[in-house]
Design an enzyme around this catalytic site. Structure first.
Site, PDB file in Angstrom:
ATOM      1  N   CYS A  82     -20.704  -7.945   0.196  1.00 46.51           N
ATOM      2  CA  CYS A  82     -19.276  -7.712   0.020  1.00 46.51           C
ATOM      3  C   CYS A  82     -18.947  -6.263   0.379  1.00 46.51           C
ATOM      4  O   CYS A  82     -19.658  -5.342  -0.001  1.00 46.51           O
ATOM      5  CB  CYS A  82     -18.887  -7.999  -1.430  1.00 46.51           C
ATOM      6  N   CYS A  85     -17.024  -2.664  -2.312  1.00 47.67           N
ATOM      7  CA  CYS A  85     -17.503  -1.348  -2.744  1.00 47.67           C
ATOM      8  C   CYS A  85     -18.882  -1.095  -2.139  1.00 47.67           C
ATOM      9  O   CYS A  85     -19.690  -2.013  -2.027  1.00 47.67           O
ATOM     10  CB  CYS A  85     -17.544  -1.219  -4.262  1.00 47.67           C
ATOM     11  N   CYS A 164     -16.747 -10.165  -9.868  1.00 51.44           N
ATOM     12  CA  CYS A 164     -16.471  -8.830  -9.331  1.00 51.44           C
ATOM     13  C   CYS A 164     -16.332  -7.889 -10.514  1.00 51.44           C
ATOM     14  O   CYS A 164     -15.439  -8.055 -11.351  1.00 51.44           O
ATOM     15  CB  CYS A 164     -15.201  -8.801  -8.478  1.00 51.44           C
ATOM     16  N   PHE A 301       7.957  10.309  -1.578  1.00 54.10           N
ATOM     17  CA  PHE A 301       7.133   9.095  -1.631  1.00 54.10           C
ATOM     18  C   PHE A 301       6.988   8.665  -3.098  1.00 54.10           C
ATOM     19  O   PHE A 301       5.893   8.430  -3.599  1.00 54.10           O
ATOM     20  CB  PHE A 301       5.758   9.323  -0.995  1.00 54.10           C
ATOM     21  N   ASN A 306       6.545   6.706 -10.705  1.00 49.77           N
ATOM     22  CA  ASN A 306       5.303   7.004 -11.415  1.00 49.77           C
ATOM     23  C   ASN A 306       5.188   8.493 -11.786  1.00 49.77           C
ATOM     24  O   ASN A 306       4.751   8.826 -12.880  1.00 49.77           O
ATOM     25  CB  ASN A 306       4.119   6.585 -10.545  1.00 49.77           C
ATOM     26  N   ASP A 349      13.398   6.872   5.175  1.00 51.30           N
ATOM     27  CA  ASP A 349      12.132   6.841   5.896  1.00 51.30           C
ATOM     28  C   ASP A 349      11.694   8.280   6.133  1.00 51.30           C
ATOM     29  O   ASP A 349      12.276   8.996   6.946  1.00 51.30           O
ATOM     30  CB  ASP A 349      12.302   6.103   7.223  1.00 51.30           C
ATOM     31  N   ASP A 370       3.314  12.422  -2.775  1.00 52.89           N
ATOM     32  CA  ASP A 370       2.195  11.482  -2.876  1.00 52.89           C
ATOM     33  C   ASP A 370       2.289  10.526  -1.695  1.00 52.89           C
ATOM     34  O   ASP A 370       2.640   9.348  -1.854  1.00 52.89           O
ATOM     35  CB  ASP A 370       2.270  10.731  -4.218  1.00 52.89           C
ATOM     36  N   CYS A 396      -4.304  10.331  -0.790  1.00 49.00           N
ATOM     37  CA  CYS A 396      -5.269   9.228  -0.748  1.00 49.00           C
ATOM     38  C   CYS A 396      -6.110   9.268   0.524  1.00 49.00           C
ATOM     39  O   CYS A 396      -6.859   8.337   0.804  1.00 49.00           O
ATOM     40  CB  CYS A 396      -4.557   7.880  -0.865  1.00 49.00           C
TER      41      CYS A 396
END
Length: 439
Positions: A82, A85, A164, A301, A306, A349, A370, A396
Site C-alpha cells: 500500500c 504510508c 488501516c 486561503f 480554521n 481566486d 495557508d 504543506c
C-alpha cells in the site's frame, strides 16, 4: 521524467547514505544516484533495479544486509504494498527528524535562506489520526471480489486492505466490512471511490457512483448505515450532487476548545486530517503571529475559518479570503454560530489578478497564509506588504515555502525569523511546516 527501457541487471548490494523527500533510500552506483524503496540511511541493502532515468535509477530492497538502528518492524501487514504510508519502518522520532531535514534542505537549496531560530517539531498521535480521506474501489475479476483501499505502490492497482492503522479506528478496522458491503451491491462495478470524514458527531461516507443505484442497493447502504451509525451520502456527479441517503439530516463539526469554537463543515469540505496536530498548529501559529486587540489581520486561503476565527478571538479585526465559494459560505456561517462579529470573509481566486478586490486596499498589520501545494507566489507578488510587520506561513509543501521565503527575504525586505516541521501525516513522507517572517 519518462523512464527508459533497460535490461534487467542481477541484484546488487548498495550502501544507503540519505533519505529522499518521498521516503526512499538514496545510494550511488557508478556515479549515479539510485532511489531505493524500503531502504534507510546507514544501511547496506540488496537491490533489484526497477527503473532507469537519465539522471537517476530506481530500485527496491530485496534484503537488508546491514540494518539501521532506526529501523523498526512495520505495524501494518500491508506495508510495502500500500502506498498510503511509506515510513512505517522508520522510528517515529526519526521520521519527524527526516522531515525537518527536508524542510531545512529546501529552504537552503531553493530559497537560499536559513531561519534564525529552528522551532521544535510539532507531533501528535502517530496512529489512528486520519479523520478524512478517500479510498479507491475496484471490482477485481481475478480475485472475484471488490477491493477497497488506498492505491498500491504501483498506482494502477488498489491495495486489498484488511486494516488501516493510520485511519481513525472506526473506519480503519471496518475495511473488510466496507469491501463486503460494496461487493453485495448490483452496481459494484460503477463505484470508483468512497470518501470518509469524521466530526465530533460521527463518521460520514460519500459513495461516488457513475450510474444510478438500484432501490435494492440503496436499501443495503441504508442497512449498513443503521448498523454502523455512519452517515451515508451518494455522489452521482460533481461536488454539488452530494445528497444524504441516511440519515436525511446531517451535521458535522469539530471543536477548537482553546478558543471556544465549533466549526461546522460538509462531507467533502477541506479540513485538516489530524485533529490533535491541528489544535497544536493553531496554537503555534497564533503564538508566532502574536495578534493584539488593535491589530488588523489578513488570513489568506482561509477555508472554513480554521485559523480566521481563532485569530478573531485575539485581534481587533480579521479578514479571511478563500477561493472556494462554498467554504467562504461555511466560514460566514461558522462566524455567526460562534457569535464572532469582528471578522469578514471574501471569495477570490488568489492565483489571479486581485487589483479589483476591495480587501486588497484595506491595510493590515499582520498576515497568516495557508496555501495549497503550489504555494502563494501570485498573491504575495501583488499584496501591499508595506504595513505588514509579521507573516506566519503554514505550508504543506516545503519546496513552495522555500521559493516564497526567498522572495519575501530578498524582494520584500523580510527576514526568516523561525521555521519548523509539523507531523500532520505520521508514517508518510508528507512534510507540513510553519515559518515566521518579520520586517
Amino acid at each position: 521524467m519518462a523512464r527508459t527501457r533497460f535490461k534487467q541487471r542481477p541484484p546488487f548490494d548498495l550502501d544507503i547514505t540519505d533519505l529522499s523527500h518521498d521516503g526512499r533510500g538514496v545510494g550511488h552506483r557508478e556515479g549515479k544516484a539510485i532511489f531505493v524503496t524500503g531502504a534507510l540511511p546507514g544501511e547496506t541493502v540488496r537491490v533489484e533495479q526497477t527503473g532507469r532515468n537519465r539522471h537517476f535509477d530506481e530500485g527496491r530492497t530485496l534484503e537488508v544486509l546491514v540494518a539501521s538502528p532506526d529501523r523498526i518492524e512495520p505495524r501494518c501487514p500491508h506495508f510495502g504494498t500500500c502506498a498510503g504510508c511509506v515510513l512505517q519502518h522508520l522510528a517515529e522520532a526519526r521520521q519527524i527528524a527526516a522531515k525537518h531535514g527536508v524542510l531545512m534542505d529546501n529552504l537552503q537549496r531553493i530559497g537560499h535562506v536559513a531561519p534564525g531560530q529552528v522551532l521544535e517539531p510539532l507531533v501528535d498521535a502517530a496512529w489512528g489520526y486520519r479523520r478524512k480521506g478517500r479510498f479507491s474501489v475496484r471490482f477485481v475479476e481475478k480475485k472475484g471480489k471488490t477491493v477497497v483501499g488506498f492505491r498500491e505502490t504501483n498506482p494502477r492497482f488498489v491495495a486489498d486492505l484488511s486494516v488501516c492503522h493510520t485511519v481513525i479506528p472506526e473506519i480503519g478496522e471496518r475495511l473488510p466490512a466496507l469491501s463486503a458491503l460494496v461487493d453485495s451491491l448490483d452496481g459494484k462495478r460503477t463505484l470508483p471511490q468512497i470518501e470518509f470524514i469524521a466530526g465530533e458527531q460521527g463518521v460520514a461516507l460519500v459513495f461516488r457512483h457513475l450510474e444510478p443505484l438500484s432501490a435494492d442497493d440503496q436499501a443495503r447502504l441504508v442497512a449498513f448505515a443503521k448498523e454502523t451509525g455512519f452517515a451515508v451520502l451518494l455522489q452521482p456527479g460533481g461536488i454539488d450532487t452530494v445528497k444524504p441517503l441516511w440519515p436525511e439530516q446531517l451535521e458535522l463539526s469539530f471543536a477548537l476548545p482553546d478558543f471556544d469554537l465549533h466549526l461546522a463543515f460538509r462531507p467533502l469540505d477541506f479540513i485538516q486530517v489530524n485533529a490533535g496536530l491541528n489544535d497544536k498548529m493553531i496554537r503555534r501559529a497564533l503564538e508566532l503571529l502574536d495578534p493584539q486587540p488593535q491589530d488588523r489581520v489578513l488570513d489568506l486561503f482561509c477555508g472554513l475559518g480554521n485559523f480566521t476565527l481563532p485569530l478573531a478571538r485575539r485581534s481587533g479585526r480579521v479578514v479571511g479570503v478563500e477561493g472556494d465559494a462554498g467554504l467562504v459560505a461555511r466560514a460566514r456561517e461558522n462566524a455567526a454560530r460562534n457569535q464572532v462579529a469582528n471578522v469578514e470573509f471574501h471569495a477570490a481566486d488568489l492565483a489571479k489578478d486581485l487589483a479589483g478586490e476591495p480587501w486588497m486596499k484595506a491595510g493590515f498589520d499582520k498576515l497568516l497564509l495557508d496555501p495549497p501545494r503550489a504555494g502563494a507566489a501570485e498573491v504575495l507578488a501583488q499584496l501591499p506588504l508595506k504595513g505588514i510587520r509579521r507573516i506566519v506561513y503554514v505550508s504543506c509543501h516545503p519546496g513552495s515555502l522555500a521559493r516564497d521565503a526567498g522572495f519575501l527575504v530578498r524582494e520584500r525586505g523580510y527576514r526568516l525569523v523561525a521555521a519548523g516541521a509539523m507531523d500532520m501525516f505520521p508514517q508518510t513522507a508528507h512534510v507540513e511546516s510553519i515559518a515566521l517572517f518579520e520586517k
